[in-house]
Design a protein around this motif. Structure first.
Motif, short mmCIF file in Angstrom:
data_model
loop_
_atom_site.label_atom_id
_atom_site.label_comp_id
_atom_site.label_asym_id
_atom_site.label_seq_id
_atom_site.Cartn_x
_atom_site.Cartn_y
_atom_site.Cartn_z
N MET A 1 0.31 -1.37 0.14
CA MET A 1 0.14 -0.04 0.09
C MET A 1 0.67 1.85 -0.26
O MET A 1 2.11 1.47 0.80
CB MET A 1 -0.61 0.47 0.84
CG MET A 1 -1.91 0.90 1.58
SD MET A 1 -3.43 0.93 2.73
CE MET A 1 -1.85 1.39 4.26
N THR A 2 0.19 2.14 -0.61
CA THR A 2 0.97 2.81 -0.40
C THR A 2 -0.49 4.41 -0.18
O THR A 2 -0.49 4.58 -1.32
CB THR A 2 1.93 3.71 -2.46
OG1 THR A 2 2.24 2.57 -3.23
CG2 THR A 2 2.41 4.74 -2.04
N SER A 3 0.66 5.55 0.64
CA SER A 3 0.06 6.96 0.76
C SER A 3 0.69 7.66 0.96
O SER A 3 2.07 7.88 0.60
CB SER A 3 -0.27 6.68 2.11
OG SER A 3 0.17 6.20 3.48
N ARG A 4 -0.02 8.83 1.07
CA ARG A 4 0.03 10.17 0.33
C ARG A 4 -0.15 11.48 2.00
O ARG A 4 -1.43 10.75 2.14
CB ARG A 4 0.01 10.45 -0.42
CG ARG A 4 0.69 12.26 -0.74
CD ARG A 4 0.07 12.80 -1.87
NE ARG A 4 0.65 12.26 -3.63
CZ ARG A 4 1.21 11.63 -4.32
NH1 ARG A 4 -0.61 11.47 -5.08
NH2 ARG A 4 1.05 10.54 -5.05
N ILE A 5 0.70 11.89 2.55
CA ILE A 5 0.05 12.78 3.66
C ILE A 5 -0.43 14.03 2.66
O ILE A 5 0.33 14.88 1.41
CB ILE A 5 1.49 13.53 4.35
CG1 ILE A 5 2.34 12.64 5.26
CG2 ILE A 5 0.67 14.58 5.30
CD1 ILE A 5 1.18 12.00 5.85
N VAL B 1 -3.26 6.55 -2.15
CA VAL B 1 -3.15 6.23 -3.33
C VAL B 1 -2.64 5.18 -4.26
O VAL B 1 -3.32 4.93 -5.34
CB VAL B 1 -1.74 7.44 -3.89
CG1 VAL B 1 -1.65 8.26 -3.15
CG2 VAL B 1 -0.35 6.89 -3.45
N ARG B 2 -2.32 4.25 -3.81
CA ARG B 2 -2.22 2.60 -4.62
C ARG B 2 -2.80 1.91 -3.19
O ARG B 2 -1.88 1.20 -1.83
CB ARG B 2 -0.93 2.71 -5.31
CG ARG B 2 -1.18 1.54 -5.86
CD ARG B 2 0.84 1.29 -6.69
NE ARG B 2 1.33 2.76 -6.88
CZ ARG B 2 2.31 3.32 -6.37
NH1 ARG B 2 2.71 1.95 -6.31
NH2 ARG B 2 2.49 3.73 -6.74
N GLY B 3 -3.49 0.50 -3.34
CA GLY B 3 -3.40 -0.75 -2.14
C GLY B 3 -4.58 -1.17 -2.45
O GLY B 3 -5.45 -1.17 -3.56
N PRO B 4 -4.69 -1.55 -1.55
CA PRO B 4 -6.29 -2.83 -1.51
C PRO B 4 -7.14 -2.50 -1.79
O PRO B 4 -8.75 -2.73 -1.80
CB PRO B 4 -5.95 -3.96 -0.09
CG PRO B 4 -4.85 -2.46 0.55
CD PRO B 4 -4.03 -1.79 -0.54
#
Length: 96
Positions: free
Chosen positions: A1-5, A19-22
């Motif tokens: 999983m990719t996240s963004r603040i 921003v990308r993930g399940p």
């Protein structure tokens, strides 16, 4: 999983979003409230939207939500432990 603040307002809160993930969407907001006397309350707000329509909704309600709740509680306990152990640090704006 990719996240963004996606929001950052120190020392009050920040928001991170997948921003990308399940998940179709995942948003996490830890909010920090100054209670005075050197005390802080952290409240985690999390919103999750699963893929797969009604099946995803059911899986989220039955399995995922309880898992994420436990995960956030364990994380909060760990943060509390670290913060209380760090009490030996001298903070510039803190009275001793």
């Amino acid at each position: 999983m990719t996240s963004r603040i996606t929001a950052y307002e120190p020392p009050r809160h920040f928001t991170d979003e997948q921003v990308r993930g399940p998940f179709r969407a995942l948003r996490h907001e830890p909010v920090f409230d100054d209670l005075g006397g050197g005390r802080t309350r952290m409240t985690d707000r999390m919103t999750v939207s699963a893929p797969l329509g009604p099946v995803g909704f059911l899986v989220t309600r039955v399995l995922l939500a309880p898992y994420l709740r436990r995960l956030l509680q364990q994380r909060a306990a760990h943060i509390k432990h670290l913060a209380e152990a760090a009490d030996v640090l001298v903070w510039p704006d803190r009275e001793r």
